[in-house]
Design a protein around this motif. Structure first.
Motif, PDB file in Angstrom:
ATOM      1  N   LEU A 163       0.815  -1.216   0.000  1.00 50.48           N
ATOM      2  CA  LEU A 163       0.000   0.000   0.000  1.00 50.48           C
ATOM      3  C   LEU A 163       0.844   1.260   0.000  1.00 50.48           C
ATOM      4  CD1 LEU A 163      -2.878  -0.740   2.572  1.00 50.48           C
ATOM      5  CD2 LEU A 163      -3.120  -0.379   0.115  1.00 50.48           C
ATOM      6  N   PHE A 164       1.962   1.227   0.733  1.00 46.96           N
ATOM      7  CA  PHE A 164       2.768   2.431   0.914  1.00 46.96           C
ATOM      8  C   PHE A 164       3.963   2.496  -0.035  1.00 46.96           C
ATOM      9  CE2 PHE A 164       1.241   1.896   5.563  1.00 46.96           C
ATOM     10  CZ  PHE A 164      -0.015   2.397   5.216  1.00 46.96           C
ATOM     11  N   GLY A 165       3.880   1.740  -1.136  1.00 47.74           N
ATOM     12  CA  GLY A 165       4.879   1.839  -2.207  1.00 47.74           C
ATOM     13  C   GLY A 165       6.220   1.215  -1.905  1.00 47.74           C
ATOM     14  N   LEU A 166       6.245   0.224  -1.023  1.00 46.80           N
ATOM     15  CA  LEU A 166       7.515  -0.388  -0.631  1.00 46.80           C
ATOM     16  C   LEU A 166       7.664  -1.829  -1.112  1.00 46.80           C
ATOM     17  CD1 LEU A 166       7.605   1.009   3.000  1.00 46.80           C
ATOM     18  CD2 LEU A 166       9.234   1.580   1.187  1.00 46.80           C
ATOM     19  N   GLU A 167       6.740  -2.303  -1.926  1.00 45.77           N
ATOM     20  CA  GLU A 167       6.823  -3.676  -2.420  1.00 45.77           C
ATOM     21  C   GLU A 167       8.112  -3.861  -3.234  1.00 45.77           C
ATOM     22  OE1 GLU A 167       4.043  -6.990  -4.729  1.00 45.77           O
ATOM     23  OE2 GLU A 167       3.602  -4.846  -4.923  1.00 45.77           O
ATOM     24  N   THR A 218       0.196   7.910   9.485  1.00 41.95           N
ATOM     25  CA  THR A 218      -0.561   9.146   9.343  1.00 41.95           C
ATOM     26  C   THR A 218      -2.038   8.785   9.258  1.00 41.95           C
ATOM     27  OG1 THR A 218      -0.572   9.122   6.917  1.00 41.95           O
ATOM     28  CG2 THR A 218       1.348  10.134   8.012  1.00 41.95           C
ATOM     29  N   PRO A 219      -2.941   9.722   9.551  1.00 39.16           N
ATOM     30  CA  PRO A 219      -4.378   9.432   9.408  1.00 39.16           C
ATOM     31  C   PRO A 219      -4.744   8.948   8.007  1.00 39.16           C
ATOM     32  CG  PRO A 219      -4.064  11.434  10.675  1.00 39.16           C
ATOM     33  CD  PRO A 219      -2.707  11.048  10.153  1.00 39.16           C
ATOM     34  N   ASP A 220      -4.084   9.503   6.975  1.00 42.83           N
ATOM     35  CA  ASP A 220      -4.359   9.068   5.597  1.00 42.83           C
ATOM     36  C   ASP A 220      -3.923   7.626   5.380  1.00 42.83           C
ATOM     37  OD1 ASP A 220      -5.462  11.478   4.919  1.00 42.83           O
ATOM     38  OD2 ASP A 220      -3.649  12.278   3.953  1.00 42.83           O
ATOM     39  N   ALA A 223      -6.443   5.331   6.969  1.00 40.82           N
ATOM     40  CA  ALA A 223      -7.636   5.237   6.118  1.00 40.82           C
ATOM     41  C   ALA A 223      -7.390   4.318   4.930  1.00 40.82           C
ATOM     42  CB  ALA A 223      -8.039   6.627   5.636  1.00 40.82           C
ATOM     43  N   GLU A 224      -6.176   4.358   4.394  1.00 41.08           N
ATOM     44  CA  GLU A 224      -5.834   3.533   3.235  1.00 41.08           C
ATOM     45  C   GLU A 224      -5.863   2.042   3.575  1.00 41.08           C
ATOM     46  OE1 GLU A 224      -2.450   3.719  -0.324  1.00 41.08           O
ATOM     47  OE2 GLU A 224      -2.282   5.013   1.441  1.00 41.08           O
ATOM     48  N   THR A 225      -5.536   1.697   4.810  1.00 43.70           N
ATOM     49  CA  THR A 225      -5.513   0.294   5.211  1.00 43.70           C
ATOM     50  C   THR A 225      -6.911  -0.283   5.394  1.00 43.70           C
ATOM     51  OG1 THR A 225      -5.486   0.699   7.611  1.00 43.70           O
ATOM     52  CG2 THR A 225      -3.354   0.676   6.462  1.00 43.70           C
ATOM     53  N   LYS A 226      -7.906   0.611   5.579  1.00 47.10           N
ATOM     54  CA  LYS A 226      -9.292   0.200   5.834  1.00 47.10           C
ATOM     55  C   LYS A 226      -9.421  -0.615   7.125  1.00 47.10           C
ATOM     56  CE  LYS A 226     -11.004   0.387   1.091  1.00 47.10           C
ATOM     57  NZ  LYS A 226      -9.878   1.125   0.512  1.00 47.10           N
ATOM     58  N   ARG A 227      -8.514  -0.361   8.047  1.00 49.83           N
ATOM     59  CA  ARG A 227      -8.582  -0.991   9.367  1.00 49.83           C
ATOM     60  C   ARG A 227      -8.977   0.050  10.409  1.00 49.83           C
ATOM     61  NH1 ARG A 227      -9.115  -6.408   8.982  1.00 49.83           N
ATOM     62  NH2 ARG A 227      -7.415  -7.371   7.801  1.00 49.83           N
ATOM     63  N   ALA A 228      -9.364  -0.440  11.588  1.00 48.07           N
ATOM     64  CA  ALA A 228      -9.688   0.470  12.687  1.00 48.07           C
ATOM     65  C   ALA A 228      -8.412   1.137  13.185  1.00 48.07           C
ATOM     66  CB  ALA A 228     -10.348  -0.306  13.824  1.00 48.07           C
ATOM     67  N   ALA A 238       9.459   1.477  26.578  1.00 47.33           N
ATOM     68  CA  ALA A 238      10.655   2.223  26.985  1.00 47.33           C
ATOM     69  C   ALA A 238      11.109   3.135  25.850  1.00 47.33           C
ATOM     70  CB  ALA A 238      11.775   1.247  27.344  1.00 47.33           C
ATOM     71  N   GLY A 239      11.340   4.400  26.176  1.00 45.87           N
ATOM     72  CA  GLY A 239      11.824   5.360  25.186  1.00 45.87           C
ATOM     73  C   GLY A 239      10.751   5.942  24.291  1.00 45.87           C
ATOM     74  N   GLN A 240       9.489   5.537  24.470  1.00 42.87           N
ATOM     75  CA  GLN A 240       8.398   6.048  23.628  1.00 42.87           C
ATOM     76  C   GLN A 240       7.877   7.357  24.208  1.00 42.87           C
ATOM     77  OE1 GLN A 240       4.840   3.627  23.543  1.00 42.87           O
ATOM     78  NE2 GLN A 240       3.692   5.306  22.599  1.00 42.87           N
ATOM     79  N   GLU A 241       8.256   8.458  23.584  1.00 48.88           N
ATOM     80  CA  GLU A 241       7.914   9.774  24.118  1.00 48.88           C
ATOM     81  C   GLU A 241       6.603  10.331  23.582  1.00 48.88           C
ATOM     82  OE1 GLU A 241      11.272  12.247  23.369  1.00 48.88           O
ATOM     83  OE2 GLU A 241      12.596  11.174  24.750  1.00 48.88           O
ATOM     84  N   SER A 242       6.101   9.768  22.475  1.00 48.48           N
ATOM     85  CA  SER A 242       4.872  10.288  21.866  1.00 48.48           C
ATOM     86  C   SER A 242       3.871   9.160  21.655  1.00 48.48           C
ATOM     87  CB  SER A 242       5.185  10.939  20.505  1.00 48.48           C
ATOM     88  OG  SER A 242       6.153  11.954  20.636  1.00 48.48           O
ATOM     89  N   ASP A 243       2.605   9.557  21.503  1.00 56.16           N
ATOM     90  CA  ASP A 243       1.584   8.575  21.155  1.00 56.16           C
ATOM     91  C   ASP A 243       1.897   7.966  19.793  1.00 56.16           C
ATOM     92  OD1 ASP A 243       0.378   9.400  23.459  1.00 56.16           O
ATOM     93  OD2 ASP A 243      -1.387  10.286  22.491  1.00 56.16           O
ATOM     94  N   ILE A 244       1.472   6.726  19.604  1.00 54.14           N
ATOM     95  CA  ILE A 244       1.657   6.054  18.318  1.00 54.14           C
ATOM     96  C   ILE A 244       0.279   5.797  17.716  1.00 54.14           C
ATOM     97  CG2 ILE A 244       2.435   3.937  17.166  1.00 54.14           C
ATOM     98  CD1 ILE A 244       4.494   3.698  19.517  1.00 54.14           C
ATOM     99  N   LEU A 245       0.062   6.308  16.503  1.00 57.00           N
ATOM    100  CA  LEU A 245      -1.167   6.027  15.764  1.00 57.00           C
ATOM    101  C   LEU A 245      -0.914   4.826  14.868  1.00 57.00           C
ATOM    102  CD1 LEU A 245      -4.075   6.821  14.912  1.00 57.00           C
ATOM    103  CD2 LEU A 245      -3.038   8.232  13.114  1.00 57.00           C
ATOM    104  N   THR A 246      -1.684   3.784  15.051  1.00 53.40           N
ATOM    105  CA  THR A 246      -1.514   2.595  14.225  1.00 53.40           C
ATOM    106  C   THR A 246      -2.883   1.976  13.951  1.00 53.40           C
ATOM    107  OG1 THR A 246      -0.285   0.499  13.998  1.00 53.40           O
ATOM    108  CG2 THR A 246      -1.067   1.083  16.211  1.00 53.40           C
ATOM    109  N   THR A 247      -2.888   0.761  13.450  1.00 54.69           N
ATOM    110  CA  THR A 247      -4.145   0.113  13.087  1.00 54.69           C
ATOM    111  C   THR A 247      -4.369  -1.123  13.940  1.00 54.69           C
ATOM    112  OG1 THR A 247      -3.081  -1.238  11.389  1.00 54.69           O
ATOM    113  CG2 THR A 247      -3.955   0.901  10.701  1.00 54.69           C
ATOM    114  N   SER A 248      -5.596  -1.596  13.916  1.00 58.21           N
ATOM    115  CA  SER A 248      -5.903  -2.766  14.732  1.00 58.21           C
ATOM    116  C   SER A 248      -7.014  -3.587  14.108  1.00 58.21           C
ATOM    117  CB  SER A 248      -6.318  -2.338  16.143  1.00 58.21           C
ATOM    118  OG  SER A 248      -7.577  -1.671  16.098  1.00 58.21           O
ATOM    119  N   LEU A 249      -7.078  -4.830  14.547  1.00 54.99           N
ATOM    120  CA  LEU A 249      -8.202  -5.698  14.224  1.00 54.99           C
ATOM    121  C   LEU A 249      -8.977  -5.876  15.522  1.00 54.99           C
ATOM    122  CD1 LEU A 249      -9.610  -7.582  12.140  1.00 54.99           C
ATOM    123  CD2 LEU A 249      -8.198  -9.435  13.054  1.00 54.99           C
TER     124      LEU A 249
END
Length: 320
Positions: A163-167, A218-220, A223-228, A238-249
């Motif tokens: 999806l993100f052009g890395l194939e 990113t939010p876009d 949305a592209e993954t069509k996952r929640a 450990a060492g995670q200073e910011s929130d992480i936006l990711t996807t889930s099932l």
């Protein structure tokens, strides 16, 4: 002699009466989730303990090993009102509509599936060694990444690379996911992809072993993954200073309309009332909150609806 026999008989009657009262007060359910040894099986054990504690032993859950979510749904056809099982909402919907894994295997009982409460979601983690310099997906080009094999995370990770052009632009390590942390520490790979309820044990281990970047989408991209979408709060690893936006099932505990309203009410009520205590001993329960209710796309059991209305949850029309 006769008096003694009468007393003995009376004692037996009283004992039998007491046993019947206990039996009537105790409700037994079967909870079927995942393979023994998996995190979701352990969650089932924790739910069973919480139900017993929260109802003073009035609800006893027996944990059954499962070979997967499809099997859990299929067994609805032969189970009764004591059956509780877990599955992603998408699979429950597919069963109702006779699609996907359920094509040609439809059954009227699938229409009777009703949700109780959400449990921790399968959450995507893209874990990169900080030394790799990878801070977003574009930076993954030319890097060596371990996806693993035969898991939701492996399939989903491969989909995202496409999806993100890395194939074809990322080197995929030929190794088992169980070797990911050791391979990352030894510099054999630049990162790995895993899915699981957060905090995921292998990600905790990786972050404690060496500096890592856990990529945020990113939010876009979400949305592209069509996952929640799901948010992993800062400080989870450990060492995670910011929130992480990711996807889930999303994963949800279900039953059917064969379960009586009072049992469904007590199951749902006790789960939410015991969730804080469960979170103290198993951090993955911290990822379950009211926000996950939006992922329940089908109807809730009337007993669950009763609890949610009492507790002030906002429900959609489709859930009632």
């Amino acid at each position: 002699m006769f008096g003694s026999a009468t007393k003995f008989g009376l004692a037996l009657v009283l004992a039998a009466g007491t046993a019947m009262t206990v039996a009537q007060a105790e409700t037994r359910v079967t909870y079927k989730s995942a393979k023994a040894g998996s995190s979701y099986y352990q969650m089932g054990v924790e739910i069973a303990e919480a139900l017993k504690k929260g109802t003073n032993g009035e609800i006893i859950a027996t944990i059954e090993e499962s070979q997967g979510s499809v099997q859990n749904v299929m067994e609805v056809r032969a189970r009764g009102g004591d059956y509780v099982f877990t599955t992603p909402p998408a699979l429950a919907e597919a069963a109702r509509n006779g699609k996907g894994a359920f094509e040609g295997k439809g059954d009227p009982k699938f229409a009777e599936i009703r949700a109780l409460f959400p449990i921790p979601s399968l959450t995507m983690h893209f874990v990169m060694a900080k030394s790799s310099g990878v801070e977003d997906f574009a930076d993954m080009e030319g890097k060596t990444v371990l996806l693993g094999k035969g898991t939701f995370g492996a399939t989903e990770g491969e989909k995202y690379l496409t999806l993100f052009g890395l194939e074809g632009k990322v080197k995929l390590a030929d190794a088992e996911l169980s070797n990911a942390v050791a391979a990352l520490k030894n510099g054999q790979i630049d990162g790995f992809v895993t899915s699981g309820s957060w905090p995921a044990p292998n990600v905790v281990e990786a972050a404690a072993s060496l500096p890592v970047n856990i990529l945020s989408l990113t939010p876009d991209q979400v949305a592209e993954t069509k996952r929640a979408s799901i948010n992993i709060p800062a400080g989870t690893y450990a060492g995670q200073e910011s929130d992480i936006l990711t996807t889930s099932l999303p994963v949800v505990a279900y039953t059917t309309t064969a379960m009586d309203e009072e049992t469904a009410y007590q199951l749902t009520k006790t789960f939410w009332e015991q969730k804080a205590a469960m979170s103290d001993s198993a951090p993955w329960w911290k990822g379950v909150d009211k926000a996950l209710m939006v992922n329940i796309t089908g109807k809730l059991h009337p007993g669950a609806v009763r609890y949610y209305k009492e507790a002030g949850f906002e429900l959609t029309e489709g859930q009632m």
